[in-house]
Design a protein around this motif. Structure first.
Motif, PDB file in Angstrom:
ATOM      1  N   ILE A 149      19.683  54.072  18.763  1.00 34.62           N
ATOM      2  CA  ILE A 149      19.721  53.904  20.174  1.00 34.62           C
ATOM      3  C   ILE A 149      20.618  52.555  20.453  1.00 34.62           C
ATOM      4  CG2 ILE A 149      18.745  53.562  22.404  1.00 34.62           C
ATOM      5  CD1 ILE A 149      16.575  55.308  19.733  1.00 34.62           C
ATOM      6  N   ILE A 150      21.795  52.666  20.715  1.00 37.91           N
ATOM      7  CA  ILE A 150      22.593  51.650  20.782  1.00 37.91           C
ATOM      8  C   ILE A 150      22.747  51.257  22.464  1.00 37.91           C
ATOM      9  CG2 ILE A 150      25.243  50.601  20.784  1.00 37.91           C
ATOM     10  CD1 ILE A 150      25.083  52.423  18.301  1.00 37.91           C
ATOM     11  N   THR A 151      22.475  49.851  22.750  1.00 41.27           N
ATOM     12  CA  THR A 151      22.654  49.545  24.122  1.00 41.27           C
ATOM     13  C   THR A 151      23.905  48.331  24.006  1.00 41.27           C
ATOM     14  OG1 THR A 151      20.370  49.667  24.364  1.00 41.27           O
ATOM     15  CG2 THR A 151      21.496  48.174  26.079  1.00 41.27           C
ATOM     16  N   THR A 152      24.771  48.421  24.866  1.00 37.67           N
ATOM     17  CA  THR A 152      25.948  47.736  25.123  1.00 37.67           C
ATOM     18  C   THR A 152      25.498  46.402  25.914  1.00 37.67           C
ATOM     19  OG1 THR A 152      26.934  48.972  26.768  1.00 37.67           O
ATOM     20  CG2 THR A 152      27.810  49.407  24.554  1.00 37.67           C
ATOM     21  N   LYS A 153      26.534  45.437  25.725  1.00 34.85           N
ATOM     22  CA  LYS A 153      26.263  44.251  26.650  1.00 34.85           C
ATOM     23  C   LYS A 153      25.999  44.430  27.892  1.00 34.85           C
ATOM     24  CE  LYS A 153      27.930  40.744  23.362  1.00 34.85           C
ATOM     25  NZ  LYS A 153      27.972  41.768  21.794  1.00 34.85           N
ATOM     26  N   LYS A 154      25.045  43.984  28.516  1.00 32.06           N
ATOM     27  CA  LYS A 154      24.725  43.858  29.987  1.00 32.06           C
ATOM     28  C   LYS A 154      25.185  42.636  30.635  1.00 32.06           C
ATOM     29  CE  LYS A 154      20.266  46.513  29.580  1.00 32.06           C
ATOM     30  NZ  LYS A 154      20.153  46.407  27.960  1.00 32.06           N
TER      31      LYS A 154
END
Length: 712
Positions: A149-154
């Motif tokens: 599960i990859i979360t990109t920069k917020k």
């Protein structure tokens, strides 16, 4: 025996947790939409997280540079693509197959080119969460081995601009820019990046252009709407998988004209769009809904052949267009009521695959199975259109039996419908005419998967956890048409572990696991026999091992992280196994007994150690040691490949809060080890299978990078 020990341990936890105490509110962190950090007290599976600080310290050039810091990841790395496996599950496959690992970016499922991850810009990544063991209870068939599960920069607080530039060996260049702003009503993060490289291997120049934006509008104090847009355009001169034979790997590791890569001029366009609605109804109740659209477009030439009779491949004979589209909607509602927490989810989606192949140069190819030549004519083509419809409901219930003991149950019900429409356009040289053949079909499957788990708080610092989880892989329409009696593959994982805190701020997680795969789907007369569509359930496999991670406080002057894996993956049963080109005295295919053999490309031992040392207030040195033991190159276990170790260094100098310089040296000792080895046929046609038939990707050895980053 191992399964009974595991279940007995879970039962013992239940008996020990007899004393009722005052209960606190618990929550369900499991989500297919958002990468929520797990609660160590109540998470029943092995879950690893990598944060933004660690990613920046590693300075990765591909996603495996990040994932190798996690126990249990067994990825195959070529030039620019990474095929991710978890705990060696399905490691016997390496071409077009599903690896059983769900890759999810900001809630959007990513089904890419044959299980290989392309087009993920590591500079975008803020964090990665890895679920190990079957995660089909959340993601369905894609996650029989686990999920990434990859979360990109917020958007960060306030506003700012980040600029960066990097250069390195073999013409590597990387330019990136980011702008972000957060207010009471909205927030946004915009990122642009351009990378190029000449490449170490022969004909491997490549580039990638990326642009993405994340925009959040705060509707009110309890709800928001986030739009995510990402576009990546890439080019690879060839998708070189390596050179042929161990002699060539040692003497000519870069390859040359006499050993052409399978594909050339590989253009890719990747588009990812999503819109997420988030609503808090109370401190515990939350609703999330995401709609997504994901599109991969690939164009390339492939299938190099010898067209002039000198036994050297000289011409690419096929043009290819692959279009992959995915779109759908997912929703999750979660709430907590005292000692009980739950999550209910809905997943509706569609996948469309269009594959077009056209012969652009005439050639003849010899079949070892039919002992004859087949001629392919210019203009012959195949259009393969397939779809998958996904309808699923899933949920999790978490019950805090006592203040120390928590039980967890997950269920997911999947209805999958598959259809194909194949049009073949071929030349009949016997009757001197063109023939069009159309094949259509459909299949549907229903599957129920589950996870049953528990955690027990041995003390304030130590938590015992365990679970049993199931997974599945459906056969394709083509496979079922060939063999109507073909069963689905099934997976079951048994896991028990311990996590917690030690003295001096150390955090640890240790687990033991068993994954049993039943009814492996493969070709009955050779896994990669191009002349056959004879599919069968050929056997079963077991993957078992131990994982350990140990981390210290990253804020200290000296910090470290350690990841160790022991993995034993082998066939518990298997039908007779065949290899293309290996025949008996009569010229018939020779069979091999591989029951009990190790799965290929699965080392017994892997270790990764990262040490950060801030030896001066503005200076930091990162040292990484990675090592793995030897492994077998194919199912027969005739050929083994050596293990290797490497050391990476990165030096950072922070002039002030805005300006940062860094240098990185990968593979300091210049060890040209074998990154990936594939062995599946007698390529040199000498009648035996040995290391000279292997396709080997050799690591470039020592490479250097230097960069600058400025924030304002």
């Amino acid at each position: 025996m191992g399964n009974r020990i595991f279940l007995s341990a879970v039962l013992a936890c239940s008996l020990v947790a007899a004393e009722e105490m005052e209960l606190g509110t618990i929550y369900v962190e499991s989500s297919t939409i958002e990468g929520i950090a797990p609660d160590a007290r109540t998470e029943a599976s092995t879950v690893n997280d990598i944060n933004e600080t660690t990613i920046e310290q590693i300075d990765p050039k591909n996603i495996n540079d990040i994932l190798q810091t996690i126990p249990g990841i067994t990825a195959d790395v070529r030039s620019d693509s990474v095929e991710i496996h978890i705990r060696g599950v399905n490691q016997q496959e390496f071409m077009w197959e599903d690896t059983g690992v769900a890759v999810v970016i900001d809630g959007v499922p990513v089904m890419q080119d044959g299980g290989k991850v392309r087009g993920i810009n590591v500079d975008e990544i803020e964090s990665i969460k890895v679920i190990k063991g079957s995660a089909a209870y959340l993601y369905g068939a894609d996650a029989s081995a686990g999920a990434i599960i990859i979360t990109t920069k917020k958007p960060k607080a306030g506003s700012g601009i980040d600029l960066g530039a990097e250069a390195g060996s073999y013409g590597f260049q990387d330019y990136r820019a980011r702008a972000y702003k957060t207010t009471d009503r909205y927030a946004f993060n915009i990122f642009a990046n351009y990378k190029k490289e000449d490449g170490y291997w022969y004909q491997t120049s490549n580039y990638m252009k990326t642009g993405n934006g994340k925009f959040t509008y705060y509707i009110d104090e309890s709800s928001d709407l986030t739009l995510n847009v990402a576009v990546t355009k890439g080019y690879e001169e060839t998708t070189r998988g390596g050179v042929t034979g161990i002699t060539e790997a040692r003497e000519n590791p870069k390859g040359n004209d006499e050993d052409l890569a399978w594909s050339k001029d590989y253009y890719s366009d990747i588009y990812r769009y999503s819109l997420t609605y988030n609503k808090d109804f109370s401190d515990t109740a939350n609703l999330q809904v995401i709609g997504y659209y994901y599109k991969d477009l690939y164009n390339y030439k492939s299938s190099p052949q010898d067209t002039n009779g000198d036994d050297i491949e000289d011409t690419y004979t096929r043009d290819n267009d692959d279009d992959i589209k995915q779109y759908g909607i997912k929703s999750e509602f979660r709430d907590s009521i005292g000692d009980f927490a739950y999550m209910l989810g809905l997943d509706i989606g569609k996948r469309e695959y269009d594959e077009y192949r056209e012969t652009i140069a005439q050639y003849s190819s010899y079949s070892w199975w039919t002992h004859s030549y087949q001629t392919y004519y210019v203009g012959e083509s195949s259009l393969d259109q397939s779809t998958e419809d996904i309808y699923a409901v899933y949920g999790e219930g978490k019950y805090q039996v006592t203040d120390r003991f928590t039980a967890v149950l997950n269920l997911r019900y999947d209805y999958n419908k598959y259809s194909i429409d194949v049009l073949d356009h071929e030349y009949d040289d016997t009757n001197d005419q063109w023939i069009d053949t159309r094949t259509t079909g459909s299949e549907d499957f229903r599957n129920l998967t589950y996870r049953v788990g528990a955690t027990y708080e041995l003390s304030e610092d130590h938590i015992l956890y365990g679970n049993v989880a199931t997974g599945f892989r459906n056969p394709s329409v083509t496979q079922k048409a060939d063999n109507p009696d073909l069963d689905k593959e099934t997976y079951i994982t048994y896991e028990i572990g311990l996590r917690g805190n030690l003295a001096y701020g150390l955090r640890y997680q240790a687990s033991a696991f068993i994954t049993d795969t039943k009814d492996i789907i493969s070709k009955a007369d050779g896994t990669y026999n191009w002349d056959s569509d004879n599919f069968a359930n050929v056997g079963d496999a077991r993957n078992q091992g131990i994982e350990l991670s140990l981390k210290s406080d990253q804020s200290k002057q000296i910090s470290f992280s350690l990841a160790y894996t022991y993995l034993n993956a082998y066939y518990t049963s298997h039908d007779p196994f065949y290899i293309q080109g290996i025949t008996d005295a009569n010229g018939d295919p020779l069979s091999f007994d591989v029951t009990g053999n190790k799965l290929p490309r699965v080392p017994h031992h892997k270790v990764d150690l990262i040490v950060n040392y801030q030896f001066l207030p503005k200076w930091n040195l990162m040292t990484e040691l990675y090592a793995q033991s030897r492994y077998y190159a194919d199912e027969t276990n005739f050929v083994s490949m050596p293990g290797y170790g490497k050391v990476n260094l990165r030096l950072d100098y922070k002039l002030n809060k805005n300006l940062n310089f860094y240098m990185k040296l990968d593979n300091v000792l210049d060890k040209q080890y074998f990154r990936t080895v594939y062995l599946f046929r007698d390529r040199n046609r000498d009648g035996k299978l040995d290391a000279e038939d292997a396709t080997i990707t050799v690591d470039p050895g020592r490479v250097f990078y230097a960069g600058i980053r400025y924030k304002f």
